[in-house]
Design an enzyme around this catalytic site. Structure first.
Site, PDB file in Angstrom:
ATOM      1  N   CYS A   2       2.931  -1.317  -8.313  1.00  0.00           N
ATOM      2  CA  CYS A   2       2.065  -2.315  -8.383  1.00  0.00           C
ATOM      3  C   CYS A   2       1.294  -2.770  -9.538  1.00  0.00           C
ATOM      4  O   CYS A   2       1.322  -1.722 -10.577  1.00  0.00           O
ATOM      5  CB  CYS A   2       1.208  -2.520  -7.349  1.00  0.00           C
ATOM      6  SG  CYS A   2       2.122  -1.970  -5.493  1.00  0.00           S
ATOM      7  N   ARG A  49       2.236  -6.749  -5.150  1.00  0.00           N
ATOM      8  CA  ARG A  49       2.637  -5.434  -4.974  1.00  0.00           C
ATOM      9  C   ARG A  49       4.850  -5.216  -5.121  1.00  0.00           C
ATOM     10  O   ARG A  49       5.114  -6.589  -5.254  1.00  0.00           O
ATOM     11  CB  ARG A  49       2.584  -5.934  -3.272  1.00  0.00           C
ATOM     12  CG  ARG A  49       3.434  -4.358  -2.970  1.00  0.00           C
ATOM     13  CD  ARG A  49       3.211  -4.474  -1.605  1.00  0.00           C
ATOM     14  NE  ARG A  49       3.818  -2.691  -0.460  1.00  0.00           N
ATOM     15  CZ  ARG A  49       4.437  -2.728   0.476  1.00  0.00           C
ATOM     16  NH1 ARG A  49       4.420  -3.829   1.215  1.00  0.00           N
ATOM     17  NH2 ARG A  49       4.520  -1.736   1.196  1.00  0.00           N
ATOM     18  N   LEU A  50       5.294  -4.200  -5.498  1.00  0.00           N
ATOM     19  CA  LEU A  50       5.903  -3.874  -5.955  1.00  0.00           C
ATOM     20  C   LEU A  50       6.537  -2.981  -4.555  1.00  0.00           C
ATOM     21  O   LEU A  50       5.841  -2.184  -4.861  1.00  0.00           O
ATOM     22  CB  LEU A  50       7.127  -3.309  -6.689  1.00  0.00           C
ATOM     23  CG  LEU A  50       8.465  -2.668  -7.496  1.00  0.00           C
ATOM     24  CD1 LEU A  50       9.253  -3.938  -7.482  1.00  0.00           C
ATOM     25  CD2 LEU A  50       8.430  -1.741  -8.333  1.00  0.00           C
ATOM     26  N   SER A  51       7.111  -3.167  -3.409  1.00  0.00           N
ATOM     27  CA  SER A  51       7.330  -2.796  -2.236  1.00  0.00           C
ATOM     28  C   SER A  51       8.398  -0.800  -2.788  1.00  0.00           C
ATOM     29  O   SER A  51       9.423  -1.533  -2.501  1.00  0.00           O
ATOM     30  CB  SER A  51       7.924  -3.184  -1.032  1.00  0.00           C
ATOM     31  OG  SER A  51       7.218  -4.653  -0.794  1.00  0.00           O
ATOM     32  N   ILE A  52       7.615   0.012  -1.965  1.00  0.00           N
ATOM     33  CA  ILE A  52       8.530   1.072  -2.335  1.00  0.00           C
ATOM     34  C   ILE A  52       8.317   1.748  -0.695  1.00  0.00           C
ATOM     35  O   ILE A  52       9.546   2.359  -0.567  1.00  0.00           O
ATOM     36  CB  ILE A  52       7.665   2.017  -3.370  1.00  0.00           C
ATOM     37  CG1 ILE A  52       7.826   1.324  -4.871  1.00  0.00           C
ATOM     38  CG2 ILE A  52       8.316   3.594  -3.976  1.00  0.00           C
ATOM     39  CD1 ILE A  52       8.859   0.524  -5.372  1.00  0.00           C
ATOM     40  N   ILE A  53       7.040   2.264  -0.587  1.00  0.00           N
ATOM     41  CA  ILE A  53       6.952   2.674   0.748  1.00  0.00           C
ATOM     42  C   ILE A  53       6.127   1.317   1.788  1.00  0.00           C
ATOM     43  O   ILE A  53       5.238   1.238   1.448  1.00  0.00           O
ATOM     44  CB  ILE A  53       6.038   4.341   0.359  1.00  0.00           C
ATOM     45  CG1 ILE A  53       6.861   5.100  -0.426  1.00  0.00           C
ATOM     46  CG2 ILE A  53       5.517   4.839   1.811  1.00  0.00           C
ATOM     47  CD1 ILE A  53       6.204   6.080  -0.839  1.00  0.00           C
ATOM     48  N   ASN A  74      -2.357   1.350  -7.110  1.00  0.00           N
ATOM     49  CA  ASN A  74      -1.064   0.991  -8.380  1.00  0.00           C
ATOM     50  C   ASN A  74      -0.900   2.467  -8.208  1.00  0.00           C
ATOM     51  O   ASN A  74      -1.072   3.690  -8.980  1.00  0.00           O
ATOM     52  CB  ASN A  74      -1.543   0.701  -9.824  1.00  0.00           C
ATOM     53  CG  ASN A  74      -0.457  -0.007 -10.615  1.00  0.00           C
ATOM     54  OD1 ASN A  74       0.718   1.131  -9.531  1.00  0.00           O
ATOM     55  ND2 ASN A  74      -0.400   1.000 -11.404  1.00  0.00           N
ATOM     56  N   ASP A  99       0.358   5.117   1.676  1.00  0.00           N
ATOM     57  CA  ASP A  99      -0.464   5.872   0.879  1.00  0.00           C
ATOM     58  C   ASP A  99      -1.604   5.513   0.331  1.00  0.00           C
ATOM     59  O   ASP A  99      -2.373   6.500  -0.023  1.00  0.00           O
ATOM     60  CB  ASP A  99       1.163   6.652  -0.078  1.00  0.00           C
ATOM     61  CG  ASP A  99       1.494   5.560  -1.103  1.00  0.00           C
ATOM     62  OD1 ASP A  99       1.026   4.455  -0.868  1.00  0.00           O
ATOM     63  OD2 ASP A  99       1.859   6.079  -2.239  1.00  0.00           O
ATOM     64  N   SER A 357      12.160  10.112 -14.529  1.00  0.00           N
ATOM     65  CA  SER A 357      13.231  11.030 -15.840  1.00  0.00           C
ATOM     66  C   SER A 357      12.108  11.745 -16.029  1.00  0.00           C
ATOM     67  O   SER A 357      11.520  12.479 -15.490  1.00  0.00           O
ATOM     68  CB  SER A 357      12.223   9.461 -17.075  1.00  0.00           C
ATOM     69  OG  SER A 357      12.506   9.340 -18.173  1.00  0.00           O
TER      70      SER A 357
END
Length: 627
Positions: A2, A49-53, A74, A99, A357
């Site tokens: 985020c 927010r970039l929603s991941i979990i 972040n 988290d 990566s």
């Protein structure tokens, strides 16, 4: 992953919501899925927010049960489930499955030492309401960014400098010493930035401000190497186990994930471990010509049976996105491979939200070809000091470019005076010829080798190769590799994860002796041995390429003239002698030397100056980028 931002007013005034909204809006690309704010007397927190979990419950800013501790965070914590279970056994109660909330309760339990429990990548700020204390932290390796500005009235922070520049009283002024250092490193080394007054929180550091007190920084970890002489077989077996464990932890997400895939062993090793767990998508880019990496990565993808996507970057493609990419970088980073990373990130984001990566493997296991240098110079370095001094003076008298001159100069120069990392672009004499400043100022600033001296001092007891790795861990890795990795992926709202930069894996890597890292004229020797049977045979011993970008040839054609025109129009005449730039380009075209890296450093500075210093607003660049 985020974007965070916020302000702490020492006077106690409540930050204006309009200001916080501007600070968050300018980093919308870091988190397009949600936005949140929280204010209290003296403090304001903003979040994208970039929603991941935990896609439903991850809203921030987030607090504990009684709203006495607030956080904006972040990153990703890969051991959060274990930590949560331990905290619950101590009586802590959770309202989400994120988290982020684990960090809040860790802080309640352990205070500022909570960072020592974390395994992952992070940049966060906690507001302790009862103590009127702001506490922030950055992860062990510097995977996630953390910038800040402080004056007698306020403290401003953000995942990107763009947010800080929105705050009142923060001026856009170039820090001259940073420019001088940038010309050598091709980036501004920690903790400075190109902006006067804006700083980076160094990796593995916390920052604390208590009401009425100063800004206090504390280092909580160091990437220190401590080689142990053990059988190679033991290291090979443990390396396999720990890398597999790291990849498994880094694959935690509630969204689609994939992997960047180059022609080298590092990304191939990550992709192979992922593919052993589940079907994956892989992504590659290349350039037309003999060093087109997509030819090899395509073969690798077939061998691993991945769903593969690739793109050939044309000269037009490369230069078309440069202004947007430079704006996203916040400050100039003159690594041409950053633009290749921008393109592969754009490609990947069409299909996934998270990519893994191979960054960090070279620094951990000794992968750069320059690490062979100490062994190749041993015959000279063993000579008596008076003889080496004589040879050095004689070498200086030889014509530049003469065969053997460089070898003699390097062999008669102490490591502490010749190695700064993977980039050493402008020497001090070269700077004097190109900078629009008096020579007295150049004599007074902190020279690049003085920047590196603190790291050499800490490693006097180690062998030359390990000392070089430690230099790169502290300078090149956070300043170039991880900076471009974060900014170029987040430009496309793509989360990048780097399993090699895992503190549990580093605990093993730090103990591997130099003779097992560099052996049989091969870099990353023990790592390559460990990957036998895991990565395809044709990848195991391929030399490192690292996004080979043909800028050297492009500059010889019409593109060189276009670049010169942009440099001349960028308003950098107060800093750079434009006639010297034109002379370098002429010599480059006439075959009088390879000036491509020096020209690229100046070109990226010019584009950055046009974006941030010459009246071209960030909103204008974002509009051009379609954001």
């Amino acid at each position: 992953m985020c974007g965070i931002t916020g302000l702490y007013y020492f006077t106690g005034q409540v930050p204006q919501m309009e200001l916080l909204q501007r600070m968050a809006s300018v980093i919308e690309h870091r988190g397009p899925n949600d936005v949140g704010f929280w204010t209290d007397p003296g403090i304001g927190l903003g979040f994208r927010r970039l929603s991941i979990i935990d896609l439903k419950e991850g809203h921030q800013p987030l607090s504990n049960e009684d709203d006495s501790v607030w956080i904006v965070f972040n990153g990703e914590i890969y051991n959060y489930k274990v930590l949560r279970a331990e905290l619950e056994s101590r009586g802590h109660r959770f309202k989400t499955h994120t988290d982020t909330e684990v960090i809040v309760h860790l802080y309640e339990e352990f205070g500022e030492d909570c960072v020592k429990q974390l395994r992952g990548m992070f940049g966060f700020v906690i507001w302790d309401r009862n103590r009127r204390k702001l506490f922030g932290a950055r992860d062990h390796f510097g995977i996630k960014p953390f910038y800040y500005y402080s004056d007698p009235e306020k403290f401003v922070f953000g995942s990107e400098i763009k947010s800080i520049l929105e705050a009142d009283g923060v001026h856009r002024q170039i820090r001259s010493e940073s420019l001088f250092q940038y010309l050598t490193f091709q980036y501004v080394p920690e903790p400075a930035t190109m902006f006067e007054g804006i700083r980076k929180l160094p990796p593995a550091h916390t920052i604390t401000i208590e009401e009425g007190g100063p800004v206090r920084l504390r280092k909580y970890w160091d990437p220190e190497f401590a080689p142990e002489d053990r059988p190679m077989g033991e290291y090979i077996e443990e390396l396999r186990e720990r890398l597999k464990d790291s990849v498994v932890h880094h694959m935690q997400s509630d969204v689609m994930r994939g992997c960047f895939l180059s022609s080298g062993i590092d990304s191939t090793a990550i992709a192979a471990h992922m593919r052993a767990i589940e079907p994956i998508k892989t992504f590659s880019v290349g350039f037309e010509g003999p060093n087109n990496e997509t030819l090899i990565s395509r073969e690798t993808a077939q061998a691993l049976d991945t769903d593969h996507f690739e793109k050939i970057i044309t000269e037009h493609d490369f230069f078309d996105v440069l202004p947007k990419a430079v704006w996203h970088q916040d400050e100039p980073v003159a690594d041409p491979s950053a633009i290749a990373l921008y393109h592969v990130s754009e490609l990947a984001r069409r299909h996934v939200t998270v990519v893994l990566s191979g960054e960090g493997a070279d620094e951990l296991f000794g992968g750069y070809r320059i690490y062979n240098e100490p062994l190749s110079l041993q015959s000279i370095e063993r000579l008596p000091l008076p003889l080496k001094r004589l040879m050095h003076r004689m070498a200086l008298m030889l014509p530049e470019g003469m065969r053997g001159r460089s070898y003699l100069l390097r062999g008669t120069t102490p490591l502490e005076e010749r190695f700064l990392g993977n980039a050493k672009i402008f020497s001090e004499d070269m700077k004097a010829d190109v900078l629009q400043t008096d020579r007295d100022l150049l004599k007074r600033y902190t020279k690049p080798f003085e920047v590196a001296a603190q790291y050499y001092e800490r490693t006097r007891h180690l062998d030359p190769v390990t000392r070089m790795q430690y230099i790169d861990m502290n300078l090149w890795l956070p300043g170039d590799i991880l900076m471009k990795a974060d900014k170029m992926t987040m430009a496309h709202s793509l989360e990048l994860r780097v399993p090699f930069l895992d503190k549990e894996l580093f605990e093993l890597a730090r103990r591997i002796p130099m003779q097992q890292r560099i052996a049989e004229n091969t870099t990353k020797y023990v790592f390559r041995k460990a990957m036998e049977g895991i990565v395809p045979e044709f990848i195991l011993h391929r030399p490192k390429l690292g996004f080979p970008v043909p800028v050297r040839e492009w500059m010889k054609g019409r593109r060189g003239s276009d670049m010169l025109e942009q440099i001349q129009a960028a308003g950098i005449g107060d800093y750079i002698q434009l006639s010297a730039v034109e002379e370098m380009l002429t010599k480059h075209r006439n075959g009088q030397g390879d000036y491509s890296r020096r020209l690229w450093v100046l070109y990226i500075f010019a584009l950055w100056h046009a974006s941030y210093m010459s009246g071209t607003s960030g909103s204008a660049v974002r509009a051009a980028a379609g954001q």
